[in-house]
Design an enzyme around this catalytic site. Structure first.
Site, mmCIF file in Angstrom:
data_model
loop_
_atom_site.group_PDB
_atom_site.id
_atom_site.type_symbol
_atom_site.label_atom_id
_atom_site.label_comp_id
_atom_site.label_asym_id
_atom_site.label_seq_id
_atom_site.Cartn_x
_atom_site.Cartn_y
_atom_site.Cartn_z
ATOM 1 N N TYR A 1 1.036 -1.013 0.509
ATOM 2 C CA TYR A 1 0.362 -0.032 0.379
ATOM 3 C C TYR A 1 0.614 1.646 0.084
ATOM 4 O O TYR A 1 0.293 2.245 -0.596
ATOM 5 C CB TYR A 1 -0.953 0.002 1.604
ATOM 6 N N LYS B 1 4.101 -15.174 2.867
ATOM 7 C CA LYS B 1 3.680 -16.358 1.442
ATOM 8 C C LYS B 1 5.623 -16.614 0.903
ATOM 9 O O LYS B 1 5.792 -15.487 0.151
ATOM 10 C CB LYS B 1 2.892 -15.509 0.548
ATOM 11 N N ASP C 1 -2.570 -18.337 2.067
ATOM 12 C CA ASP C 1 -3.564 -18.924 1.328
ATOM 13 C C ASP C 1 -4.429 -19.886 1.905
ATOM 14 O O ASP C 1 -5.940 -19.893 1.812
ATOM 15 C CB ASP C 1 -3.830 -19.288 -0.078
ATOM 16 N N ASP D 1 -5.284 -6.873 5.846
ATOM 17 C CA ASP D 1 -6.434 -6.911 5.633
ATOM 18 C C ASP D 1 -7.130 -7.219 5.301
ATOM 19 O O ASP D 1 -8.520 -7.468 5.613
ATOM 20 C CB ASP D 1 -5.921 -5.248 4.441
ATOM 21 N N ASP E 1 -10.943 -9.356 7.964
ATOM 22 C CA ASP E 1 -11.914 -8.566 7.414
ATOM 23 C C ASP E 1 -13.074 -9.902 7.043
ATOM 24 O O ASP E 1 -14.117 -10.920 7.931
ATOM 25 C CB ASP E 1 -12.397 -8.762 6.342
#
Length: 363
Positions: free
Chosen positions: A142, A192, A224, A248, A252
């Protein structure tokens, strides 16, 4: 006796209603425990734009810098949607996070037994879920440079850069270990590293830091796989720490399995400052109707007591009072089901205070 100074930013929409409820609970808890809280209000968001012409006035920022912690309601609403991005209420939230150098976002995900039917997961899977996602807040893709849309060989190319420094990773990882020590002493680090070099550095630093926290069990999961395991075995997690973009998404996902955004608190922590706020937004459609669920904001104050003030007994008291109130059947409209007692914001707050008084002597 210490006096804990709290900067109170009620904000917009239902923010003032739910913050007022949280302050009522804190004041009563202060009376029961003999702990002193001092509240001073500042403006942020849309109301600050209306009154001061900007979403984060300088006097609000100075108030927060002098406080021991910041309690925030919510910002934004359709009234200000047509303003330039730099002048919108949400800009005030981004500005205060940056000014206070808040680099670790804590998002608890807890399934309360009285509300277990609200979870989209099967009850036997959701039962016992109680973990925290700790998301690094200031780095990653970001914020990395270079970024933008460029022309290469006559075609548009979008570029974002995933970047972390060693220090950025280490400080949030250490914070996660510290949080794990206050809980069940299990840390899951998510990356990852099988395809991303930046994740390889992340994993190396977690391995280095775990030597300093021998009481904490550590596991590593690829992002994942972690996303799948949160759905398959959510009750097995305690503290999850990860980078900005992965956090992020995972926070959620974790929020959904609890069944109600109105129940979810959060904390954003730095080395010196901390800000506490409910996960839900300003909900302008129900503002002023007296039906907003105050529990997320009340639970945010419990996080404040634990992580800023180290008042574990008081934090536990609020959490137990909320659970007892739910067991008694009290529900605001967002979590109501047939057979329960439907109440508004004030009545729910009264019920939580009553529960707090009931359990205090037994703690």
């Amino acid at each position: 006796m210490a006096v804990y100074k709290i900067a109170v930013l009620k904000g917009d929409g239902i923010g003032p209603e739910v913050v007022n409820s949280a302050l009522r609970v804190l004041k009563r808890l202060g009376e029961l425990s003999g702990v002193s809280f001092e509240f001073e209000e500042g403006l942020i968001g849309g109301i600050a734009i209306d009154q001061k012409g900007e979403p984060l006035p300088q006097e609000t920022l100075e108030l927060c810098l002098k406080a021991d912690a910041v309690l925030l309601g919510a910002v934004g609403g359709p009234k200000w949607d047509n303003l330039p991005t730099s002048k919108r209420p949400e800009k005030g939230l981004l500005q205060i996070r940056k000014a206070l150098d808040l680099y670790a976002n804590l998002r608890p995900a807890k399934v309360y037994e009285p509300l277990i039917s609200a979870s989209p997961l099967k009850e036997e899977v959701a039962r016992g879920t109680d973990f925290i996602v700790i998301r690094e807040l200031t780095g990653d893709v970001y914020y990395g440079e270079p970024r933008g849309i460029f022309i290469e060989n006559g075609k548009r190319v979008g570029i974002n850069t995933m970047k972390y420094t060693e220090d950025e990773i280490r400080r949030v990882v250490k914070k996660a270990f510290e949080v794990a020590l206050k809980r069940r002493k299990k840390l899951t680090s998510v990356d990852k590293s099988n395809v991303l070099e930046v994740s390889g550095l992340w994993r190396d630093i977690v391995e280095e830091e775990k030597k300093n926290y021998p009481d904490v069990e550590v596991e590593h999961l690829y992002v994942d796989n972690c996303a799948m395991q949160i759905v398959r075995r959510p009750s097995s997690f305690d503290v999850i720490v990860t980078g900005n973009i992965f956090g992020d998404i995972l926070s959620d996902e974790a929020a959904v399995i609890t069944g109600s955004l109105g129940m979810l608190p959060s904390a954003s922590l730095g080395e010196k400052y901390a800000l506490y706020e409910p996960v839900h937004g300003s909900a302008p459609d129900i503002a002023g109707k007296g039906i907003a669920n105050p529990i997320a904001t009340i639970l945010s104050t419990a996080m404040m007591l634990r992580y800023s003030f180290n008042l574990e007994k008081l934090a536990n008291a609020i959490e137990k009072a909320v659970e007892l109130t739910l067991q008694k059947g009290y529900r605001t409209p967002d979590i109501y089901s047939e057979g329960c007692i439907k109440v508004g914001t004030e009545q729910m707050t009264d019920a939580i205070i009553n529960s707090l008084e009931e359990i205090w002597e037994g703690l």
